[in-house]
Design an enzyme around this catalytic site. Structure first.
Site, mmCIF file in Angstrom:
data_model
loop_
_atom_site.group_PDB
_atom_site.id
_atom_site.type_symbol
_atom_site.label_atom_id
_atom_site.label_comp_id
_atom_site.label_asym_id
_atom_site.label_seq_id
_atom_site.Cartn_x
_atom_site.Cartn_y
_atom_site.Cartn_z
ATOM 1 N N HIS A 46 1.912 35.375 -13.036
ATOM 2 C CA HIS A 46 0.938 36.798 -13.241
ATOM 3 C C HIS A 46 -0.067 35.756 -13.964
ATOM 4 C CE1 HIS A 46 -0.963 40.821 -14.381
ATOM 5 N NE2 HIS A 46 -1.118 39.809 -15.312
ATOM 6 N N GLU A 68 2.033 36.262 -6.554
ATOM 7 C CA GLU A 68 2.123 37.157 -6.632
ATOM 8 C C GLU A 68 2.856 39.135 -6.133
ATOM 9 O OE1 GLU A 68 0.344 39.745 -10.387
ATOM 10 O OE2 GLU A 68 -0.604 38.322 -9.493
ATOM 11 N N ASN A 442 18.831 7.327 -4.279
ATOM 12 C CA ASN A 442 19.303 6.911 -3.838
ATOM 13 C C ASN A 442 20.939 6.852 -3.386
ATOM 14 O OD1 ASN A 442 20.033 3.650 -3.220
ATOM 15 N ND2 ASN A 442 21.221 3.760 -5.193
#
Length: 705
Positions: A46, A68, A442
């Site tokens: 919001h 929302e 990695n």
């Protein structure tokens, strides 16, 4: 009012909200019924929507509005959170992050509407509606605009009939009368701003801006200046003259995001000048009494209104009131001034001491210099504390990344983090994110084995990656560990031979450490295939380059079949350090105090040789010696002596002894860069200006151990 002045705040706060959303969605995936998290996510979405609307970024506003809506359905218990929804929500966050990056670079959000993501979001609500469980709140929101307008026009006869209480100046009355004579419409409109609105003045500005070309605003209450300065509560009133309809003007106002309501009424009767004069002449006392009687309770109620939130703010907002957002460039300027002050202080100290070490000034002046030293040291520490930030701001984005890799690589893995409260200089924080990200990717791709291999080795199905941070002296150590395959040293050697980096004979005599160091060579990779995660051979090369540029180093420990540990060691600060000043020949050098373990005066007879290299046995530890005179090619011959001065330096678990001619003493020094155009050995990390104006080079002990 120019909304561009809010751009930096908007970018900072948007990034904070995006991180809060990411953290919340991660929790929500594991705990779908966690109402606190759902509410937190809803509030963040919001706020983000409101901020984007205020700044005029419609695409960003639309996307957050749809997010929302979905969170609202989840909060009302009408939609259950599942992995598909979480995937779409993370796509939304990626899109929003791209908007913010575009805004940061160009002040424009770009042209991508992200329609596929919006459709995916809306599909959750559409599917929900098909089941007939649309919440009552949503139905209320979907009331036709005509009905709302009718309600507002009706309200105009009651609560919105505010113009009778507004004080009109003569020229304003004349403007209203002239407009009515020309058969134009005059409306008094009360505009209400949402209580959660962050920048009320910016909202009001957008209302005024959007009305341009549709009407003339002849009056506002409070005044336009007060509205711009945000000196109003949650509503303000305007009087407009227009040829357009009431519904059209109200629609334009309501089109501004986070305008809660807009309603009013038409002025249809001209102001009567004679009546007004009569009121002024005949009833001044009555009007005065009326005003007094109305003013007292009004003032009392206004005071009560103002005092209540102020009291609330004092209880709940103490931390906020004591926080100031400061541009990092201003802190850099402050740090540079402190640096110059320390150089000046060192000059005074140097001037006050003669060559034989005695003080050349009176006692009182000497005491003042000592006091100045204490103050400058405290000032430096205070400025450094202001620049320090918890590394948590960097760590926070990695759980989401590991989640994505979990799905992309088809491996089950879990990230465990510790030491998020460890603090680093802001400049280091800004640069350290990418190297850590590369090491984690990695570990996920190369380090952790497939589920089948882990089962064969008797390991848990879910692989573990640890990200730890802790302070060690004047350094911060960041470790990335995994319980995966470890580094296959023989495979590394084989790849090096295949790529032509080494001959077979050279590979055969490589130590384990030397073989592992090959991984940090540019374009070197042991991966058999290139993916979008890794395999291009640039990861560890980039990590090493970046860390060394920050004055740190990378160390690797590995056990094949059990896992690997990559350790990054970084200095706490890149600006001012405590250092030991030493002399080699006629030249002065500085060694960071944080690297020094101890200082020893060792008889020459105790020096031994191992593989033709000098070592000493110090309290059971065999320590290699490094003669700085030879390493730095210092002219002249050392003086013959039965004893030598050795500065023992540490890097992790390793020790080395630096042989110097003389010790000068401890000093607070300012690190100055030697610039890109001076080609120097990596062992020299910079230079410093001494009290007498001479320059001393700073030795990076990490590169020597």
């Amino acid at each position: 009012m120019d909304v561009s002045q809010y751009l930096e705040i908007f970018i900072d706060e948007s990034n904070e909200h995006l991180q809060n959303l990411s953290d919340g969605i991660m929790i929500l995936e594991k705990e779908p019924d966690n109402s606190d998290t759902i509410n937190e996510i809803f509030r963040a979405a919001h706020s983000l929507k409101g901020m984007a609307g205020t700044m005029g970024y419609k695409r960003m506003q639309n996307l957050t509005h749809d997010m929302e809506n979905v969170f609202s359905e989840v909060r009302n218990g009408n939609i259950k959170v599942d992995s598909r929804m979480v995937d779409v929500l993370f796509q939304c966050l990626d899109a929003l992050e791209q908007y913010v990056n575009n805004i940061q670079e160009t002040s424009d959000e770009g042209t991508d509407d992200n329609e596929p993501i919006i459709k995916a979001l809306n599909s959750f609500i559409v599917n929900n509606e098909d089941k007939g469980i649309l919440p009552e709140e949503a139905k209320k929101e979907d009331v036709p605009a005509e009905e709302k307008k009718e309600e507002n026009v009706e309200a105009g006869d009651g609560s919105y009939a505010k113009y009778n209480n507004m004080v009109f100046a003569d020229f304003e009355k004349n403007a209203v009368n002239e407009a009515l004579e020309k058969k134009m419409n005059v409306f008094v409109i009360k505009v209400s701003v949402d209580e959660n609105c962050i920048l009320k003045a910016a909202r009001a500005f957008l209302v005024f801006k959007n009305l341009e070309g549709h009407c003339d605003i002849i009056k506002s209450e409070p005044s336009a200046q007060d509205i711009e300065d945000e000196k109003f509560e949650l509503d303000f009133s305007i009087v407009v003259v227009t040829e357009e309809s009431y519904e059209s003007i109200i629609g334009i106002i309501k089109n501004v995001s986070e305008i809660k309501d807009a309603a009013g009424e038409a002025i249809t009767t001209p102001f009567a000048e004679d009546d007004e004069k009569e009121e002024v002449k005949e009833e001044p006392k009555h009007e005065e009494n009326k005003n007094q009687s109305e003013t007292k309770p009004a003032a009392a109620s206004a005071t009560a209104k103002k005092q209540t939130p102020a009291a609330n703010n004092n209880k709940s907002g103490k931390t906020v009131s004591h926080t100031v957002r400061v541009d990092i460039e201003k802190l850099d300027v402050l740090m540079n001034l402190v640096s110059e002050l320390i150089i000046a202080k060192n000059g005074l100290v140097s001037a006050s001491v003669t060559e034989d070490g005695t003080t050349s000034v009176n006692q009182k002046f000497g005491e003042q210099i000592e006091y100045l030293e204490r103050v400058t040291t405290n000032l430096h520490e205070s400025v450094m504390k202001v620049r320090m930030m918890p590394i948590e701001s960097v760590f926070a984005k990695y759980p989401r990344m590991i989640r994505d890799l979990n799905k992309k690589l088809g491996k089950k893995m879990e990230l465990y983090m510790s030491g998020e409260e460890t603090e680093l200089d802001r400049t280091v924080i800004d640069e350290i994110g990418d190297p850590i990200m590369h090491l984690l990717r990695n570990s996920a791709d190369h380090g952790l084995e497939s589920a089948e291999v882990r089962a064969e080795r008797g390991k848990p199905e879910v692989g573990s990656i640890w990200l730890d941070a802790y302070q060690e002296g004047n350094n911060v150590v960041i470790e990335v560990r995994d319980d995966g395959n470890g580094i296959d040293v023989e495979k590394v050697k084989q790849k090096a031979v295949e790529k032509g980096n080494l001959t077979q004979e050279q590979a055969d005599v490589l130590t384990e450490k030397e073989a592992i160091d090959l991984l940090f060579k540019p374009s070197f990779s042991t991966s058999d295939k290139v993916t979008d995660v890794s395999g291009r051979g640039v990861v560890l090369d980039v990590v090493k380059s970046k860390i060394e540029a920050l004055g740190g180093d990378v160390e690797v420990k590995t056990t094949y079949g059990e896992g690997s540990t990559f350790s990054i060691r970084l200095p706490l600060t890149l600006a001012i350090i405590q250092a030991l000043m030493v002399k080699v020949g006629e030249e002065k050098y500085a060694i960071a105090l944080g690297s020094i373990e101890t200082i020893e005066d060792v008889p020459v007879s105790e020096i031994k040789y191992v593989h033709a290299k000098e070592v000493i046995n110090l309290r059971g530890n065999v320590i290699p010696l490094i003669r700085l005179r030879e390493l730095l090619d210092v002219p002249g011959e050392p003086e013959e002596s039965d004893n030598i001065v050795i500065v023992i330096v540490r890097k992790g678990d390793k020790l080395a002894g630096l042989v110097v001619d003389n010790l000068i003493g401890q000093m607070e020094i300012v690190i100055k860069s030697l610039g890109k155009y001076i080609n120097i050995n990596r062992m020299i990390s910079g230079a410093t200006i001494l009290g007498d104006g001479s320059v001393a080079l700073i030795i990076d002990a990490n590169t020597l151990v």
